[in-house]
Scaffold this motif. Structure first.
Motif, PDB file in Angstrom:
ATOM      1  N   ALA A  65      98.824 -34.327  45.741  1.00  0.00           N
ATOM      2  CA  ALA A  65      98.010 -35.248  44.944  1.00  0.00           C
ATOM      3  C   ALA A  65      98.646 -36.628  45.031  1.00  0.00           C
ATOM      4  O   ALA A  65      99.864 -36.760  44.893  1.00  0.00           O
ATOM      5  CB  ALA A  65      97.952 -34.773  43.498  1.00  0.00           C
ATOM      6  N   CYS A  66      97.831 -37.670  45.273  1.00  0.00           N
ATOM      7  CA  CYS A  66      98.347 -39.029  45.436  1.00  0.00           C
ATOM      8  C   CYS A  66      97.514 -40.020  44.640  1.00  0.00           C
ATOM      9  O   CYS A  66      96.308 -39.843  44.489  1.00  0.00           O
ATOM     10  CB  CYS A  66      98.297 -39.458  46.906  1.00  0.00           C
ATOM     11  N   THR A  67      98.178 -41.065  44.165  1.00  0.00           N
ATOM     12  CA  THR A  67      97.495 -42.202  43.578  1.00  0.00           C
ATOM     13  C   THR A  67      98.162 -43.459  44.128  1.00  0.00           C
ATOM     14  O   THR A  67      99.303 -43.414  44.585  1.00  0.00           O
ATOM     15  CB  THR A  67      97.570 -42.206  42.037  1.00  0.00           C
ATOM     16  N   GLY A  68      97.464 -44.566  44.062  1.00  0.00           N
ATOM     17  CA  GLY A  68      98.015 -45.823  44.547  1.00  0.00           C
ATOM     18  C   GLY A  68      97.154 -46.413  45.640  1.00  0.00           C
ATOM     19  O   GLY A  68      96.038 -45.967  45.896  1.00  0.00           O
ATOM     20  N   ASN A  69      97.697 -47.417  46.318  1.00  0.00           N
ATOM     21  CA  ASN A  69      96.916 -48.136  47.328  1.00  0.00           C
ATOM     22  C   ASN A  69      97.393 -47.854  48.749  1.00  0.00           C
ATOM     23  O   ASN A  69      97.090 -48.597  49.666  1.00  0.00           O
ATOM     24  CB  ASN A  69      96.959 -49.642  47.062  1.00  0.00           C
ATOM     25  N   CYS A  71      96.510 -36.455  51.339  1.00  0.00           N
ATOM     26  CA  CYS A  71      96.358 -36.661  49.905  1.00  0.00           C
ATOM     27  C   CYS A  71      95.047 -36.030  49.449  1.00  0.00           C
ATOM     28  O   CYS A  71      94.017 -36.196  50.097  1.00  0.00           O
ATOM     29  CB  CYS A  71      96.368 -38.147  49.574  1.00  0.00           C
ATOM     30  N   GLY A  72      95.108 -35.284  48.363  1.00  0.00           N
ATOM     31  CA  GLY A  72      93.931 -34.619  47.830  1.00  0.00           C
ATOM     32  C   GLY A  72      93.727 -33.212  48.352  1.00  0.00           C
ATOM     33  O   GLY A  72      92.893 -32.468  47.837  1.00  0.00           O
ATOM     34  N   ARG A 113     102.632 -51.606  49.428  1.00  0.00           N
ATOM     35  CA  ARG A 113     101.899 -50.379  49.115  1.00  0.00           C
ATOM     36  C   ARG A 113     102.659 -49.613  48.046  1.00  0.00           C
ATOM     37  O   ARG A 113     103.882 -49.593  48.023  1.00  0.00           O
ATOM     38  CB  ARG A 113     101.736 -49.525  50.354  1.00  0.00           C
ATOM     39  N   ILE A 149     102.611 -45.712  46.310  1.00  0.00           N
ATOM     40  CA  ILE A 149     102.072 -44.359  46.404  1.00  0.00           C
ATOM     41  C   ILE A 149     102.856 -43.479  45.430  1.00  0.00           C
ATOM     42  O   ILE A 149     104.071 -43.326  45.574  1.00  0.00           O
ATOM     43  CB  ILE A 149     102.210 -43.771  47.817  1.00  0.00           C
ATOM     44  N   ALA A 150     102.168 -42.959  44.447  1.00  0.00           N
ATOM     45  CA  ALA A 150     102.764 -41.966  43.560  1.00  0.00           C
ATOM     46  C   ALA A 150     102.179 -40.616  43.986  1.00  0.00           C
ATOM     47  O   ALA A 150     100.972 -40.508  44.213  1.00  0.00           O
ATOM     48  CB  ALA A 150     102.416 -42.265  42.108  1.00  0.00           C
ATOM     49  N   TYR A 151     103.014 -39.617  44.132  1.00  0.00           N
ATOM     50  CA  TYR A 151     102.514 -38.341  44.636  1.00  0.00           C
ATOM     51  C   TYR A 151     103.163 -37.173  43.916  1.00  0.00           C
ATOM     52  O   TYR A 151     104.241 -37.281  43.349  1.00  0.00           O
ATOM     53  CB  TYR A 151     102.746 -38.215  46.148  1.00  0.00           C
ATOM     54  N   THR A 152     102.459 -36.054  43.960  1.00  0.00           N
ATOM     55  CA  THR A 152     102.987 -34.777  43.488  1.00  0.00           C
ATOM     56  C   THR A 152     102.746 -33.767  44.592  1.00  0.00           C
ATOM     57  O   THR A 152     101.602 -33.540  44.994  1.00  0.00           O
ATOM     58  CB  THR A 152     102.281 -34.315  42.200  1.00  0.00           C
TER      59      THR A 152
END
Length: 76
Positions: free
Chosen positions: A10-14, A36-37, A64, A66-69
């Motif tokens: 899972a990712c958020t950010g640009n 991502c996703g 850039r 990018i926060a991820y799990t």
């Protein structure tokens, strides 16, 4: 026995991430990709080996974030 795993990212950010699988100092291109996703991507890793899962920012211009799990589940 071999390791049967499910990977989720899972990712958020640009920005975006490139996920690489390495074994013995060599990148393994044949394992596929993890985007991502993506959820519950199955992966089989032979027993008795050491692996490195490397997450690197994908190439791009400018700053850039990018926060991820990354979730790794054992799939018996």
């Amino acid at each position: 026995p071999d390791a049967r795993l499910n990977l989720s990212l899972a990712c958020t950010g640009n920005g975006a991430l490139t996920v690489e699988l390495w074994q013995g100092g060599t990148r393994l291109p044949g394992w596929g990709a993890l985007d991502c996703g993506e959820t519950r991507k199955p992966i089989l890793l032979p027993a008795g080996q050491v692996y490195l899962l490397q997450l690197v920012p994908a190439a791009g211009e400018g700053l850039r974030l990018i926060a991820y799990t990354l979730t790794v589940e054992n799939n018996p």
